[in-house]
Write a protein that holds these residues in place. Structure first.
Motif, PDB file in Angstrom:
ATOM      1  N   MET A   1     -74.253 -59.411  54.196  1.00 19.53           N
ATOM      2  CA  MET A   1     -75.678 -59.625  54.174  1.00 19.53           C
ATOM      3  C   MET A   1     -75.925 -61.138  54.134  1.00 19.53           C
ATOM      4  SD  MET A   1     -78.571 -58.591  51.338  1.00 19.53           S
ATOM      5  CE  MET A   1     -77.794 -57.053  51.050  1.00 19.53           C
ATOM      6  N   PHE A   2     -76.881 -61.603  54.912  1.00 22.33           N
ATOM      7  CA  PHE A   2     -77.265 -63.008  54.920  1.00 22.33           C
ATOM      8  C   PHE A   2     -78.561 -63.156  54.140  1.00 22.33           C
ATOM      9  CE2 PHE A   2     -75.064 -62.415  59.086  1.00 22.33           C
ATOM     10  CZ  PHE A   2     -73.891 -63.025  58.704  1.00 22.33           C
ATOM     11  N   THR A   3     -78.571 -64.062  53.183  1.00 19.52           N
ATOM     12  CA  THR A   3     -79.718 -64.172  52.296  1.00 19.52           C
ATOM     13  C   THR A   3     -80.510 -65.456  52.459  1.00 19.52           C
ATOM     14  OG1 THR A   3     -78.372 -65.150  50.539  1.00 19.52           O
ATOM     15  CG2 THR A   3     -78.584 -62.727  50.560  1.00 19.52           C
ATOM     16  N   THR A   4     -80.191 -66.254  53.451  1.00 23.53           N
ATOM     17  CA  THR A   4     -80.910 -67.510  53.610  1.00 23.53           C
ATOM     18  C   THR A   4     -82.398 -67.259  53.840  1.00 23.53           C
ATOM     19  OG1 THR A   4     -81.068 -69.587  54.818  1.00 23.53           O
ATOM     20  CG2 THR A   4     -80.469 -67.656  56.102  1.00 23.53           C
ATOM     21  N   GLY A   5     -83.200 -68.109  53.270  1.00 23.84           N
ATOM     22  CA  GLY A   5     -84.637 -68.036  53.504  1.00 23.84           C
ATOM     23  C   GLY A   5     -85.043 -68.755  54.776  1.00 23.84           C
ATOM     24  N   TYR A   6     -84.080 -69.396  55.415  1.00 22.64           N
ATOM     25  CA  TYR A   6     -84.345 -70.212  56.605  1.00 22.64           C
ATOM     26  C   TYR A   6     -83.345 -69.869  57.708  1.00 22.64           C
ATOM     27  CZ  TYR A   6     -86.666 -72.669  52.856  1.00 22.64           C
ATOM     28  OH  TYR A   6     -87.442 -72.968  51.758  1.00 22.64           O
ATOM     29  N   PRO A   7     -83.418 -68.684  58.272  1.00 20.88           N
ATOM     30  CA  PRO A   7     -82.402 -68.264  59.244  1.00 20.88           C
ATOM     31  C   PRO A   7     -82.336 -69.119  60.509  1.00 20.88           C
ATOM     32  CG  PRO A   7     -84.207 -66.681  59.172  1.00 20.88           C
ATOM     33  CD  PRO A   7     -84.431 -67.647  58.055  1.00 20.88           C
ATOM     34  N   VAL A   8     -83.463 -69.567  61.004  1.00 18.43           N
ATOM     35  CA  VAL A   8     -83.446 -70.390  62.221  1.00 18.43           C
ATOM     36  C   VAL A   8     -82.767 -71.726  61.942  1.00 18.43           C
ATOM     37  CG1 VAL A   8     -84.890 -71.591  63.904  1.00 18.43           C
ATOM     38  CG2 VAL A   8     -85.467 -69.257  63.215  1.00 18.43           C
ATOM     39  N   GLU A   9     -83.158 -72.357  60.853  1.00 15.07           N
ATOM     40  CA  GLU A   9     -82.560 -73.646  60.496  1.00 15.07           C
ATOM     41  C   GLU A   9     -81.077 -73.493  60.151  1.00 15.07           C
ATOM     42  OE1 GLU A   9     -85.409 -72.427  59.379  1.00 15.07           O
ATOM     43  OE2 GLU A   9     -86.956 -73.942  59.717  1.00 15.07           O
ATOM     44  N   ALA A  10     -80.737 -72.409  59.450  1.00 18.20           N
ATOM     45  CA  ALA A  10     -79.333 -72.175  59.098  1.00 18.20           C
ATOM     46  C   ALA A  10     -78.484 -71.983  60.349  1.00 18.20           C
ATOM     47  CB  ALA A  10     -79.209 -70.962  58.176  1.00 18.20           C
ATOM     48  N   SER A  11     -79.005 -71.251  61.324  1.00 24.11           N
ATOM     49  CA  SER A  11     -78.234 -71.047  62.553  1.00 24.11           C
ATOM     50  C   SER A  11     -78.063 -72.358  63.306  1.00 24.11           C
ATOM     51  CB  SER A  11     -78.877 -69.987  63.444  1.00 24.11           C
ATOM     52  OG  SER A  11     -80.151 -70.391  63.890  1.00 24.11           O
ATOM     53  N   ARG A  12     -79.094 -73.177  63.329  1.00 23.10           N
ATOM     54  CA  ARG A  12     -78.971 -74.500  63.974  1.00 23.10           C
ATOM     55  C   ARG A  12     -77.938 -75.359  63.256  1.00 23.10           C
ATOM     56  NH1 ARG A  12     -85.057 -75.459  64.012  1.00 23.10           N
ATOM     57  NH2 ARG A  12     -85.714 -74.302  65.829  1.00 23.10           N
ATOM     58  N   ALA A  13     -77.954 -75.325  61.937  1.00 20.39           N
ATOM     59  CA  ALA A  13     -77.006 -76.121  61.155  1.00 20.39           C
ATOM     60  C   ALA A  13     -75.570 -75.681  61.424  1.00 20.39           C
ATOM     61  CB  ALA A  13     -77.338 -76.019  59.671  1.00 20.39           C
ATOM     62  N   VAL A  14     -75.335 -74.376  61.452  1.00 21.21           N
ATOM     63  CA  VAL A  14     -73.986 -73.869  61.720  1.00 21.21           C
ATOM     64  C   VAL A  14     -73.524 -74.318  63.102  1.00 21.21           C
ATOM     65  CG1 VAL A  14     -72.603 -71.787  62.114  1.00 21.21           C
ATOM     66  CG2 VAL A  14     -74.127 -71.916  60.134  1.00 21.21           C
ATOM     67  N   LEU A  15     -74.372 -74.174  64.090  1.00 19.61           N
ATOM     68  CA  LEU A  15     -73.997 -74.599  65.446  1.00 19.61           C
ATOM     69  C   LEU A  15     -73.731 -76.099  65.514  1.00 19.61           C
ATOM     70  CD1 LEU A  15     -76.465 -72.434  67.552  1.00 19.61           C
ATOM     71  CD2 LEU A  15     -73.980 -72.169  67.360  1.00 19.61           C
ATOM     72  N   SER A  16     -74.550 -76.884  64.850  1.00 20.77           N
ATOM     73  CA  SER A  16     -74.365 -78.340  64.863  1.00 20.77           C
ATOM     74  C   SER A  16     -73.071 -78.744  64.184  1.00 20.77           C
ATOM     75  CB  SER A  16     -75.538 -79.023  64.166  1.00 20.77           C
ATOM     76  OG  SER A  16     -76.723 -78.813  64.878  1.00 20.77           O
ATOM     77  N   VAL A  17     -72.804 -78.161  63.040  1.00 18.69           N
ATOM     78  CA  VAL A  17     -71.587 -78.487  62.301  1.00 18.69           C
ATOM     79  C   VAL A  17     -70.361 -78.122  63.125  1.00 18.69           C
ATOM     80  CG1 VAL A  17     -70.229 -77.780  60.281  1.00 18.69           C
ATOM     81  CG2 VAL A  17     -72.627 -78.375  60.013  1.00 18.69           C
TER      82      VAL A  17
END
Length: 55
Positions: free
Chosen positions: A1-17
């Motif tokens: 389960m993913f609990t981030t309150g910011y899924p769009v930003e989290a996905s961008r961060a993962v891709l950037s990293v």
């Protein structure tokens, strides 16, 4: 389960990293590829707020 309150930003961060690894990783560097992968998996899971499902 993913609990981030910011899924769009989290996905961008993962891709950037993950894409940045190609800029700095060197096979002769202090970390081997499996260790880099382990660390980045942990970082990515933290960014998306991963929590295992309770059975």
């Amino acid at each position: 389960m993913f609990t981030t309150g910011y899924p769009v930003e989290a996905s961008r961060a993962v891709l950037s990293v993950c894409s940045a690894i190609a800029d700095w990783y060197r096979p002769d560097g202090p970390l081997d590829a499996p260790e880099v992968a382990r660390r980045y998996i942990q970082l990515a899971l933290g960014l998306v707020g991963y929590r295992p499902r309770q059975s």
